[in-house]
Design an enzyme around this catalytic site. Structure first.
Site, short mmCIF file in Angstrom:
data_model
loop_
_atom_site.label_atom_id
_atom_site.label_comp_id
_atom_site.label_asym_id
_atom_site.label_seq_id
_atom_site.Cartn_x
_atom_site.Cartn_y
_atom_site.Cartn_z
N CYS A 338 0.83 -1.20 0.00
CA CYS A 338 0.00 0.00 0.00
C CYS A 338 0.87 1.25 0.00
O CYS A 338 1.50 1.56 -1.01
CB CYS A 338 -0.97 -0.03 1.16
SG CYS A 338 -2.34 1.13 0.98
N HIS A 443 -3.59 -5.58 1.38
CA HIS A 443 -3.31 -5.84 2.79
C HIS A 443 -3.78 -7.25 3.14
O HIS A 443 -4.76 -7.75 2.58
CB HIS A 443 -4.07 -4.85 3.68
CG HIS A 443 -3.50 -3.47 3.70
ND1 HIS A 443 -2.28 -3.18 4.27
CD2 HIS A 443 -3.98 -2.30 3.20
CE1 HIS A 443 -2.05 -1.87 4.15
NE2 HIS A 443 -3.07 -1.33 3.51
#
Length: 488
Positions: A338, A443
């Protein structure tokens, strides 16, 4: 259906509220009861994606895991207000799963009355739908400077008519003073709600505690209902703190996973499964010296960030940019997740004032532009052909979640000039031409058992194993009948 409500209060942050709430959720669920967790307000950059009335929304990771422990579907109502710190004096406010720019700009004390009706409604709905609601407080209920604007401790306890446990960390010292002082600062009607004191993280001979528990009960009328021994390896992801070395699995180290711990690190809980893999050492990195002993087979991980450009600037100030690049030049592997993915690219472009502009580390030919709307979604994919040290992930099915403002694309001029970029999964996973640098928006990668098996050939405890162990633990160490009396 009208739920009985139990509330776990603490003498301080880190006393063990989240851990105990999770254990209670599984205990009552094992009795065949319909159980839900609740925390009115959570301040954390660890968040999960769950369904909400407006599509997908964010909920604090602690309440996500508590819902799983309760055998319930995670729901934004379980954590109606989530504060995600972006700086020392500023947080992004997420109400019932959705970012609220208006509330983010509202002063702390002025925010409470605006959000309380939504918090109370969420709690009322959970009470109506369940047999038991296990509520977690925040910080300490005796923060008398905040009582007039409280929406997470005593106000919630009164609204739910909750029976309360007060837990303290005895390993810090001063536990009996913490318990007595917290109780004494509560208004008399709230003192009556406290049904038991819990001593957490105890080491030593429990008989040496006498006569303190009895003296405390004589002064307060509240019994000490549990003394919980120190347990470093329970396996529950840490809510906000870094992992303690004492909680690591034992054995010879075959691989070090070095995670850069910048100031606004987010979603650090997703690395919990790596702690349980035999032969893996999880290392938190804050300076180049922490990376000095790495071998080429070791990994450097750039995790998520709540403020990517600020954390990238911090990384450069520490000299970690050069250290990460040197690891790649020595044949080492680097993973960006991310915000870490965004840092690995060529540039961060921010035309909306979301995060900030910055040059990237230049380890992937990518460019990230920040959008006003946040991507919040659950994601499933089958990885394409992966190269180099990550090749074992080829063809592996993965599931996780995405939370990001950034939109990332290949740098067209660099590709035209001959730079190689492997687009493993379009819009989700990219890899450098030499295969050493991997970046993803996903994630929860290491929460996929097939990923752990592919990378390490290891079986690790599942969350179900962890939840059952937590329930076993409190059933062993609470006084007989206490857990039942709380919902009677």
């Amino acid at each position: 259906m009208t739920a009985r409500c139990i509330m776990v209060l603490g003498t301080s942050s880190g006393a063990g509220k989240s851990w105990l709430t999770t254990a209670l959720c599984r205990h009552y669920a094992r009795q065949g009861l319909k159980v839900a967790p609740f925390k009115a307000q959570n301040m954390s950059n660890n968040a999960r994606v769950v369904a909400s009335a407006d599509g997908m929304g964010e909920v604090g990771s602690a309440q996500y895991f508590q819902a799983l422990a309760a055998m319930a579907e995670p729901d934004v109502r379980m954590n109606p207000l989530l504060l995600k710190p972006e700086a020392d004096t500023r947080s992004q406010v997420v109400l019932l799963g959705q970012v609220s720019a208006q509330l983010s700009d509202t002063p702390w004390r002025g925010r409470s009355e605006k959000v309380w009706p939504r918090i109370a409604a969420a709690l009322d709905e959970l009470i109506a739908e369940n047999d038991v609601v296990v509520i977690e407080g925040a910080g300490s209920p005796a923060e008398i400077n905040l009582m007039d604007s409280d929406i997470v401790n005593l106000r919630v306890a009164r609204h739910a008519n909750a029976r309360c446990l007060l837990v303290t960390d005895i390993d810090r010292g001063g536990a009996f003073a913490h318990l007595y002082g917290t109780w004494a600062l509560l208004p008399p009607e709230d003192q009556q709600r406290v049904q038991g004191f819990v001593l957490n993280k105890f080491r030593g001979d429990a008989s040496l505690l006498a006569p303190a528990p009895q003296m405390l009960q004589e002064r307060t009328g509240v019994p000490t209902v549990a003394t919980l021994p120190m347990w470093w390896q329970h396996g529950l992801p840490e809510e906000d703190g870094m992992f303690d070395d004492r909680s690591l699995m034992q054995g010879a180290v075959r691989k070090t996973v070095a995670v850069i711990a910048y100031p606004r690190i987010s979603n650090l809980d997703e690395f919990q499964p790596l702690k349980n893999v035999p032969g893996v050492r999880l290392l938190w990195v804050r300076s180049p010296a922490d990376l000095a002993g790495l071998e080429p087979q070791d990994w450097v991980v750039l995790p998520g960030s709540k403020h990517t450009s600020a954390d990238l600037a911090w990384l450069r100030q520490q000299g970690l940019d050069a250290a990460v690049t040197a690891h790649v030049q020595q044949g080492g592997a680097v993973l960006g997740i991310c915000g870490g993915l965004q840092m690995l690219g060529e540039a961060l472009i921010d035309t909306h004032g979301i995060d900030g502009n910055a040059p990237g580390l230049g380890l992937l030919p990518l460019v990230t532009q920040f959008a006003q709307d946040k991507t919040v979604t659950k994601t499933q994919a089958i990885l394409g052909l992966v190269h180099g040290p990550w090749s074992a992930l080829s063809g592996v099915a993965v599931a996780g979640y995405e939370i990001h403002h950034g939109q990332t694309q290949a740098h067209p001029a660099m590709l035209a000039a001959g730079t190689v970029l492997h687009d493993i999964t379009p819009g989700l996973v990219w890899q450098s031409g030499d295969g050493q640098v991997l970046g993803t928006y996903l994630h929860g990668l290491f929460e996929n058992l097939p990923v752990l098996q592919a990378l390490f050939g290891a079986q690790v405890p599942t969350l179900e194993t962890v939840f059952e162990g937590l329930a076993d633990y409190i059933e062993q160490h609470f006084q007989p009948g206490v857990l039942e009396s709380l919902i009677r």
